[in-house]
Design an enzyme around this catalytic site. Sequence first.
Site, PDB file in Angstrom:
ATOM      1  N   PHE A 117       5.460  -9.101  30.207  1.00 37.05           N
ATOM      2  CA  PHE A 117       6.041  -9.458  31.497  1.00 37.05           C
ATOM      3  C   PHE A 117       6.682  -8.278  32.223  1.00 37.05           C
ATOM      4  CE2 PHE A 117       5.545 -13.630  29.593  1.00 37.05           C
ATOM      5  CZ  PHE A 117       5.024 -14.342  30.664  1.00 37.05           C
ATOM      6  N   GLU A 118       7.120  -7.272  31.487  1.00 33.40           N
ATOM      7  CA  GLU A 118       7.680  -6.101  32.166  1.00 33.40           C
ATOM      8  C   GLU A 118       6.577  -5.184  32.671  1.00 33.40           C
ATOM      9  OE1 GLU A 118      10.660  -5.675  33.023  1.00 33.40           O
ATOM     10  OE2 GLU A 118      11.772  -7.105  31.774  1.00 33.40           O
ATOM     11  N   GLY A 119       5.505  -5.072  31.880  1.00 34.13           N
ATOM     12  CA  GLY A 119       4.435  -4.156  32.236  1.00 34.13           C
ATOM     13  C   GLY A 119       4.832  -2.715  31.963  1.00 34.13           C
ATOM     14  N   ARG A 244       7.550 -16.251  32.882  1.00 33.24           N
ATOM     15  CA  ARG A 244       8.280 -15.637  31.760  1.00 33.24           C
ATOM     16  C   ARG A 244       9.166 -16.657  31.064  1.00 33.24           C
ATOM     17  NH1 ARG A 244      11.046  -9.743  31.524  1.00 33.24           N
ATOM     18  NH2 ARG A 244      12.106  -9.947  29.511  1.00 33.24           N
TER      19      ARG A 244
END
Length: 265
Positions: A117-119, A244
Amino acid sequence: MKAFSIVLLAATLTLAAINDPCTAGSTPGICLTTASCSSSGGTSHVGFCPNDPTNVQCCTKSCGAGGVCRFTSSCTSGNTVSGLCPGPDNFKCCLPASSGCGAPAVNAATIALIKKFEGFVASPSPDPIGLPTVGYGHLCQTKNCAEVPFSFPLTEAEASTLLNSDLKTYEACITKDIVSSVRLNDNQYGALCSWAFNEGCGAAGSSTLIARLNAGQDPDAVAAQELPKWDIAGGKVLQGLVNRRAAEVALFKTPSSVIAHPPHC
């Protein structure tokens, strides 16, 4: 004579000491059935609970790092951990004053969720609400992210190292904010650390979610009801946060036999 026997029997029952303190030599313990003691990993000692049946003996157990199970009223260090000892709630693992239970690191499933989800961002760049970030969700604290101990662009390995370092803050605040009577497996703990990493320790610590857990409510129900509420950033609902939170709830509900909270020293 019969009446005397009844009185004697009543007196014997009154003297029963199950869940009462005992001492086996110099080691504190609790009078428990031998079955209850052995199932919790304790050791039974004959002769220290004399008023009870033969299957009720003094149960002692070592716990944590240099700790021993004892009643909280006799734990002079005041450093106790729940969930490690048999018997009633006030019979806990008493650790030495100098010993502490550090926050455990999150598991691989949690790391994978956060990375997804952060990448990966190799060089400092604005996130969806304009905050400068780098790596896997590292929020820059200084101009050009000068606090990061790597040069840019980052490699994925460097970003992983940075993430593991950043997570220590959120692991510590989740461990501190949730009372020791709340037992969480590593997936439940990891889901909450992911949430705190995303929302901040202050927001997590003052949340209804943490308050409800500490009040003894069912963890799965609390997570399912409270985590989805955290889907707003910059004043609007973001689909990325909706996704998320759903992933964190799914991780939270994934069974595991590994207990992460309270931490085992």
